[in-house]
Design a protein around this motif. Structure first.
Motif, PDB file in Angstrom:
ATOM      1  N   ALA A  73      70.933  45.735 -37.355  1.00 54.98           N
ATOM      2  CA  ALA A  73      69.805  44.628 -37.630  1.00 54.98           C
ATOM      3  C   ALA A  73      70.424  43.536 -38.321  1.00 54.98           C
ATOM      4  O   ALA A  73      70.293  42.143 -37.951  1.00 54.98           O
ATOM      5  CB  ALA A  73      68.509  45.183 -38.504  1.00 54.98           C
ATOM      6  N   GLY A  76      72.440  41.424 -36.075  1.00 52.22           N
ATOM      7  CA  GLY A  76      71.592  40.676 -34.946  1.00 52.22           C
ATOM      8  C   GLY A  76      71.526  41.551 -33.715  1.00 52.22           C
ATOM      9  O   GLY A  76      71.058  40.929 -32.871  1.00 52.22           O
ATOM     10  N   ILE A  78      69.948  44.524 -33.148  1.00 50.78           N
ATOM     11  CA  ILE A  78      68.668  45.050 -32.827  1.00 50.78           C
ATOM     12  C   ILE A  78      67.739  44.286 -33.571  1.00 50.78           C
ATOM     13  O   ILE A  78      68.235  43.766 -34.690  1.00 50.78           O
ATOM     14  CB  ILE A  78      68.431  46.432 -33.041  1.00 50.78           C
ATOM     15  CG1 ILE A  78      68.969  46.822 -34.790  1.00 50.78           C
ATOM     16  CG2 ILE A  78      69.677  47.292 -32.508  1.00 50.78           C
ATOM     17  CD1 ILE A  78      68.575  48.271 -35.305  1.00 50.78           C
ATOM     18  N   SER A  79      66.435  44.541 -33.271  1.00 50.54           N
ATOM     19  CA  SER A  79      65.148  43.713 -34.100  1.00 50.54           C
ATOM     20  C   SER A  79      64.545  45.116 -34.776  1.00 50.54           C
ATOM     21  O   SER A  79      64.696  46.428 -33.817  1.00 50.54           O
ATOM     22  CB  SER A  79      64.220  43.140 -32.983  1.00 50.54           C
ATOM     23  OG  SER A  79      63.775  43.931 -31.991  1.00 50.54           O
ATOM     24  N   ARG A  80      64.028  44.900 -35.621  1.00 50.37           N
ATOM     25  CA  ARG A  80      63.269  45.868 -36.323  1.00 50.37           C
ATOM     26  C   ARG A  80      61.914  45.315 -36.751  1.00 50.37           C
ATOM     27  O   ARG A  80      61.489  44.217 -37.308  1.00 50.37           O
ATOM     28  CB  ARG A  80      63.905  46.385 -37.800  1.00 50.37           C
ATOM     29  CG  ARG A  80      63.258  47.458 -38.700  1.00 50.37           C
ATOM     30  CD  ARG A  80      63.885  47.625 -39.830  1.00 50.37           C
ATOM     31  NE  ARG A  80      63.184  48.482 -40.816  1.00 50.37           N
ATOM     32  CZ  ARG A  80      62.018  48.455 -41.245  1.00 50.37           C
ATOM     33  NH1 ARG A  80      61.447  47.325 -41.597  1.00 50.37           N
ATOM     34  NH2 ARG A  80      61.714  49.430 -42.126  1.00 50.37           N
ATOM     35  N   THR A  81      60.710  45.910 -35.981  1.00 44.08           N
ATOM     36  CA  THR A  81      59.372  45.594 -36.243  1.00 44.08           C
ATOM     37  C   THR A  81      58.846  46.540 -37.078  1.00 44.08           C
ATOM     38  O   THR A  81      58.623  47.692 -36.512  1.00 44.08           O
ATOM     39  CB  THR A  81      58.643  45.224 -35.047  1.00 44.08           C
ATOM     40  OG1 THR A  81      59.398  44.343 -34.219  1.00 44.08           O
ATOM     41  CG2 THR A  81      57.546  44.913 -35.000  1.00 44.08           C
ATOM     42  N   TYR A  92      62.272  49.700 -33.085  1.00 45.97           N
ATOM     43  CA  TYR A  92      63.554  49.075 -32.879  1.00 45.97           C
ATOM     44  C   TYR A  92      63.625  48.751 -31.370  1.00 45.97           C
ATOM     45  O   TYR A  92      63.468  49.622 -30.450  1.00 45.97           O
ATOM     46  CB  TYR A  92      64.703  50.020 -33.450  1.00 45.97           C
ATOM     47  CG  TYR A  92      64.766  50.101 -34.874  1.00 45.97           C
ATOM     48  CD1 TYR A  92      65.104  49.561 -35.695  1.00 45.97           C
ATOM     49  CD2 TYR A  92      63.949  51.368 -35.274  1.00 45.97           C
ATOM     50  CE1 TYR A  92      65.139  49.689 -37.172  1.00 45.97           C
ATOM     51  CE2 TYR A  92      63.825  51.707 -36.745  1.00 45.97           C
ATOM     52  CZ  TYR A  92      64.421  50.936 -37.531  1.00 45.97           C
ATOM     53  OH  TYR A  92      64.442  51.311 -38.895  1.00 45.97           O
ATOM     54  N   THR A  95      68.213  43.190 -28.920  1.00 42.83           N
ATOM     55  CA  THR A  95      68.069  41.886 -28.912  1.00 42.83           C
ATOM     56  C   THR A  95      69.055  41.210 -27.835  1.00 42.83           C
ATOM     57  O   THR A  95      69.734  42.440 -27.223  1.00 42.83           O
ATOM     58  CB  THR A  95      68.822  41.120 -30.432  1.00 42.83           C
ATOM     59  OG1 THR A  95      70.269  41.352 -30.617  1.00 42.83           O
ATOM     60  CG2 THR A  95      67.803  41.394 -31.555  1.00 42.83           C
TER      61      THR A  95
END
Length: 132
Positions: A73, A76, A78-81, A92, A95
């Motif tokens: 993350a 940049g 992967i995204s973590r929500t 996860y 991106t």
């Protein structure tokens, strides 16, 4: 100086980018980390929750998965929500740059598969000539 000795030349300290650090070392560090590659491969299949990732990657501990996902993350890739539910849910996803990295990982995997026999033969020849 013996035949087997390899002297360091003045240019030997320079990487592929000369004096500039073009990020190769960071990328190779990421690529060389077995957990990173496994997380990237799993996320290339789609969005995953933390426990889904953990179940899909045999042998990875909760701590190691946490460290790996944080690094990815931060990079940049992967995204973590996080969802405000009880218990909290975290998802996860790759991106754009993570998907690009995944393509590079798959290309390297394909290259390895295509050349494994040639490499094995070269190793056998080397070992036969260099048995001490």
């Amino acid at each position: 100086m013996s035949v087997g000795h390899t002297a360091v030349t003045p240019q030997a300290h320079l990487g592929p980018c000369g004096d500039d650090d073009c990020g190769v070392r960071d990328v190779l560090d990421r690529l060389g980390d077995k957990w990173t590659v496994l997380v990237i491969v799993e996320l290339s299949k789609g969005v995953r929750r933390f426990r889904e990732l953990q179940r899909a990657i045999p042998g990875i501990s909760q701590r190691m998965l946490t460290v790996t996902t944080r690094r990815l993350a931060r990079d940049g890739m992967i995204s973590r929500t996080a969802y405000a539910t009880i218990p909290p849910q975290v998802e996860y996803a790759l991106t754009d740059i993570g998907r690009s990295f995944a393509r590079a990982v798959f290309a390297l995997s394909d290259w390895s598969r295509d050349h494994k026999d040639v490499i094995a033969e070269a190793r056998e020849r080397w070992d036969a000539r260099n048995t001490d």
